[in-house]
Design a protein around this motif. Structure first.
Motif, PDB file in Angstrom:
ATOM      1  N   ILE A 215      11.592   0.943  -0.211  1.00 48.99           N
ATOM      2  CA  ILE A 215      11.374   2.310  -0.714  1.00 48.99           C
ATOM      3  C   ILE A 215       9.895   2.696  -0.741  1.00 48.99           C
ATOM      4  O   ILE A 215       9.563   3.795  -1.148  1.00 48.99           O
ATOM      5  CB  ILE A 215      11.962   2.485  -2.140  1.00 48.99           C
ATOM      6  CG1 ILE A 215      11.253   1.555  -3.150  1.00 48.99           C
ATOM      7  CG2 ILE A 215      13.456   2.223  -2.142  1.00 48.99           C
ATOM      8  CD1 ILE A 215      10.674   2.288  -4.318  1.00 48.99           C
ATOM      9  N   HIS A 216       9.005   1.809  -0.304  1.00 52.65           N
ATOM     10  CA  HIS A 216       7.569   2.071  -0.488  1.00 52.65           C
ATOM     11  C   HIS A 216       6.785   1.596   0.739  1.00 52.65           C
ATOM     12  O   HIS A 216       6.319   0.462   0.781  1.00 52.65           O
ATOM     13  CB  HIS A 216       7.102   1.349  -1.760  1.00 52.65           C
ATOM     14  CG  HIS A 216       5.726   1.705  -2.203  1.00 52.65           C
ATOM     15  ND1 HIS A 216       5.290   1.529  -3.489  1.00 52.65           N
ATOM     16  CD2 HIS A 216       4.660   2.227  -1.534  1.00 52.65           C
ATOM     17  CE1 HIS A 216       4.027   1.918  -3.597  1.00 52.65           C
ATOM     18  NE2 HIS A 216       3.626   2.338  -2.426  1.00 52.65           N
ATOM     19  N   THR A 217       6.682   2.475   1.741  1.00 57.18           N
ATOM     20  CA  THR A 217       5.879   2.157   2.925  1.00 57.18           C
ATOM     21  C   THR A 217       5.010   3.363   3.278  1.00 57.18           C
ATOM     22  O   THR A 217       5.213   4.452   2.750  1.00 57.18           O
ATOM     23  CB  THR A 217       6.760   1.790   4.143  1.00 57.18           C
ATOM     24  OG1 THR A 217       7.399   2.976   4.634  1.00 57.18           O
ATOM     25  CG2 THR A 217       7.818   0.758   3.787  1.00 57.18           C
ATOM     26  N   HIS A 218       4.048   3.133   4.160  1.00 60.81           N
ATOM     27  CA  HIS A 218       3.115   4.203   4.528  1.00 60.81           C
ATOM     28  C   HIS A 218       2.833   4.238   6.023  1.00 60.81           C
ATOM     29  O   HIS A 218       2.769   3.205   6.677  1.00 60.81           O
ATOM     30  CB  HIS A 218       1.775   4.029   3.802  1.00 60.81           C
ATOM     31  CG  HIS A 218       1.892   4.077   2.319  1.00 60.81           C
ATOM     32  ND1 HIS A 218       2.198   5.225   1.641  1.00 60.81           N
ATOM     33  CD2 HIS A 218       1.772   3.110   1.370  1.00 60.81           C
ATOM     34  CE1 HIS A 218       2.246   4.965   0.339  1.00 60.81           C
ATOM     35  NE2 HIS A 218       2.001   3.689   0.144  1.00 60.81           N
ATOM     36  N   ILE A 219       2.624   5.447   6.503  1.00 61.02           N
ATOM     37  CA  ILE A 219       1.995   5.668   7.794  1.00 61.02           C
ATOM     38  C   ILE A 219       0.654   6.363   7.513  1.00 61.02           C
ATOM     39  O   ILE A 219       0.292   6.556   6.360  1.00 61.02           O
ATOM     40  CB  ILE A 219       2.859   6.563   8.712  1.00 61.02           C
ATOM     41  CG1 ILE A 219       3.162   7.908   8.031  1.00 61.02           C
ATOM     42  CG2 ILE A 219       4.144   5.834   9.108  1.00 61.02           C
ATOM     43  CD1 ILE A 219       3.724   8.963   8.964  1.00 61.02           C
TER      44      ILE A 219
ATOM     45  N   ILE B   6       9.209  12.262  -3.679  1.00 63.35           N
ATOM     46  CA  ILE B   6       7.779  12.588  -3.779  1.00 63.35           C
ATOM     47  C   ILE B   6       7.007  11.302  -4.005  1.00 63.35           C
ATOM     48  O   ILE B   6       7.443  10.424  -4.761  1.00 63.35           O
ATOM     49  CB  ILE B   6       7.546  13.555  -4.968  1.00 63.35           C
ATOM     50  CG1 ILE B   6       8.164  14.927  -4.671  1.00 63.35           C
ATOM     51  CG2 ILE B   6       6.054  13.683  -5.286  1.00 63.35           C
ATOM     52  CD1 ILE B   6       8.224  15.851  -5.896  1.00 63.35           C
ATOM     53  N   LYS B   7       5.846  11.198  -3.362  1.00 65.25           N
ATOM     54  CA  LYS B   7       4.925  10.102  -3.628  1.00 65.25           C
ATOM     55  C   LYS B   7       3.663  10.679  -4.249  1.00 65.25           C
ATOM     56  O   LYS B   7       3.154  11.692  -3.770  1.00 65.25           O
ATOM     57  CB  LYS B   7       4.587   9.373  -2.307  1.00 65.25           C
ATOM     58  CG  LYS B   7       3.407   8.392  -2.391  1.00 65.25           C
ATOM     59  CD  LYS B   7       3.768   7.152  -3.177  1.00 65.25           C
ATOM     60  CE  LYS B   7       2.525   6.367  -3.575  1.00 65.25           C
ATOM     61  NZ  LYS B   7       2.193   5.240  -2.747  1.00 65.25           N
ATOM     62  N   ILE B   8       3.183  10.084  -5.332  1.00 63.14           N
ATOM     63  CA  ILE B   8       1.884  10.483  -5.880  1.00 63.14           C
ATOM     64  C   ILE B   8       1.008   9.243  -6.046  1.00 63.14           C
ATOM     65  O   ILE B   8       1.524   8.120  -6.189  1.00 63.14           O
ATOM     66  CB  ILE B   8       2.009  11.231  -7.235  1.00 63.14           C
ATOM     67  CG1 ILE B   8       2.809  10.421  -8.250  1.00 63.14           C
ATOM     68  CG2 ILE B   8       2.617  12.618  -7.027  1.00 63.14           C
ATOM     69  CD1 ILE B   8       2.827  11.053  -9.650  1.00 63.14           C
TER      70      ILE B   8
ATOM     71  N   SER C  38       7.036  -2.607  -0.400  1.00 55.29           N
ATOM     72  CA  SER C  38       6.116  -3.542   0.270  1.00 55.29           C
ATOM     73  C   SER C  38       4.726  -2.976   0.586  1.00 55.29           C
ATOM     74  O   SER C  38       3.805  -3.735   0.864  1.00 55.29           O
ATOM     75  CB  SER C  38       6.741  -4.000   1.587  1.00 55.29           C
ATOM     76  OG  SER C  38       6.665  -2.937   2.529  1.00 55.29           O
ATOM     77  N   ASP C  39       4.562  -1.653   0.614  1.00 54.72           N
ATOM     78  CA  ASP C  39       3.341  -1.063   1.170  1.00 54.72           C
ATOM     79  C   ASP C  39       3.150  -1.380   2.650  1.00 54.72           C
ATOM     80  O   ASP C  39       2.032  -1.292   3.164  1.00 54.72           O
ATOM     81  CB  ASP C  39       2.072  -1.457   0.392  1.00 54.72           C
ATOM     82  CG  ASP C  39       1.597  -0.378  -0.567  1.00 54.72           C
ATOM     83  OD1 ASP C  39       1.997   0.791  -0.407  1.00 54.72           O
ATOM     84  OD2 ASP C  39       0.826  -0.719  -1.485  1.00 54.72           O
ATOM     85  N   ALA C  40       4.228  -1.759   3.354  1.00 52.36           N
ATOM     86  CA  ALA C  40       4.108  -1.862   4.813  1.00 52.36           C
ATOM     87  C   ALA C  40       3.580  -0.521   5.333  1.00 52.36           C
ATOM     88  O   ALA C  40       3.841   0.516   4.725  1.00 52.36           O
ATOM     89  CB  ALA C  40       5.488  -2.151   5.429  1.00 52.36           C
TER      90      ALA C  40
HETATM   91 ZN   LIG Z   1       1.656   2.563  -1.676  1.00 45.39          ZN
END
Ligand SMILES: [Zn+2]
Length: 260
Positions: free
Chosen positions: A12-16, A102-104, A207-209
Motif C-alpha cells: 500500500i506504500h510505494t512511490h514513483i 491520498i498520500k501526505i 515498503s517505500d519501493a
Molecule cells: Zn513513503
C-alpha cells in the motif's frame, strides 16, 4: 531472474517520481511495474514524490500516466501538498482515474500536523471515501502520530494510515477503529511488537519501493538492497504466524482500500 514471493502481496506504500535527496533520482511507472512483475507482487498503491520536489500537478500527471499504462498492477494515490493553493484542482483528475486514496508527507512538505493544516484534506478524503496514508515522523515532533488525534476525532469516518509503525501510533490504532499502521521501513522486531499490541487487523504492508529494490539498472542514489521475499522472510523470522501475515500482507489492504 524471477524471485517470486509466496504470498499475493499488496503493497500500500510505494512511490514513483523524482525523489528528494539526489537530483536526478527518478523512478518511473515502468520501474515499479518491473519490480512487481519480477517479484510477483499482486498490486501496489503508488504516489509520485515529484509532488514534493517539483510540484503537485506534475506529480498527479505522472501518477495518471502510471495508472493508464499499468493500472492492473499499479493504483494511484494522490499526493496532496496543502501548501499548494491549487491542490484541490487535482482532485477531479484523481477521481476520474480511480485513485485509491491520498498520500501526505508533512515532513517533506514542511508543515506541522494540526487541524488548520489538514482539515480541508480530511474533508476531501471523507467526501471521496479515500483513506489517507501519511508519513508519521518520530515521536515527540510536530509531525508525530499523537498530533493526528484531533483530526482522528473530528473525522471518525476517514481511514488514517500512520506509516512507519511508530510507538506513539500504537495507542491511536488501539483506540480508534479508523486508524491503521504500516510496515514501511519498520524493523521486523517492531512489527512483532505491533502485532502483539494490536493484533494483525490494524497493520498494513508497505515498503517505500522502488527505493532499494532491483529495477534492472543502477539507481541515482544507492540504498541497502531490498526485496519483497526478504521483507516477508524478516517478518517470519520474528515468529509472526502465517494467519497474521496473510492479513498484514494482503487481506487488510483489500478491506481498507475496497480492492476487488
Ligand atoms: Zn513513503
Amino acid at each position: 531472474m524471477r524471485v517470486n514471493v509466496d504470498l499475493p502481496v499488496i503493497d500500500i506504500h510505494t512511490h514513483i517520481g523524482r525523489l528528494p535527496g539526489v537530483v536526478g533520482e527518478i523512478y518511473t511507472p515502468d520501474d515499479l511495474n518491473y519490480i512487481g512483475e519480477r517479484e510477483g507482487v499482486r498490486f501496489m498503491l503508488a504516489s509520485s514524490a515529484t509532488a514534493t520536489t517539483v510540484g503537485q500537478r506534475h506529480a498527479t500527471l505522472e501518477a495518471i500516466d502510471m495508472v493508464q499504462r499499468h493500472g492492473a498492477r499499479l493504483g494511484g494515490m494522490l499526493w496532496i501538498n496543502p501548501h499548494d493553493p491549487a491542490w484541490a484542482e487535482d482532485v477531479p483528475l484523481a477521481v476520474r482515474h480511480k485513485f485509491y486514496g491520498i498520500k501526505i508527507h508533512p515532513v517533506l512538505d514542511h508543515y506541522a500536523v494540526d487541524r488548520a493544516a489538514l482539515d480541508r484534506v480530511f474533508a476531501c478524503a471523507r467526501e471521496h471515501g479515500w483513506p489517507i496514508l501519511t508519513h508519521t515522523d518520530v515521536d515527540g515532533t510536530p509531525m508525530s502520530a499523537s498530533c493526528y488525534e484531533p483530526l482522528i476525532q473530528a473525522y471518525p469516518d476517514v481511514v488514517l494510515i500512520l506509516a512507519h509503525l511508530r510507538l506513539g501510533a500504537i495507542p491511536l490504532a488501539k483506540r480508534y477503529t479508523s486508524v491503521y499502521l504500516d510496515t514501511t521501513y519498520v524493523d521486523p522486531a517492531m512489527v512483532e511488537i505491533g502485532v502483539d499490541a494490536l493484533g494483525p487487523d490494524k497493520i498494513l504492508f508497505g515498503s517505500d519501493a522502488a527505493e532499494g529494490f532491483d529495477v534492472g539498472r543502477a539507481p541515482g542514489r544507492p540504498r541497502p538492497p531490498r526485496s519483497y521475499a526478504g521483507l516477508i522472510a524478516g517478518l517470519r523470522e520474528r515468529g509472526i504466524p502465517e494467519s497474521a501475515l496473510e492479513k498484514i500482507v494482503y487481506h487488510n489492504a483489500h478491506a481498507v482500500f475496497n480492492l476487488t
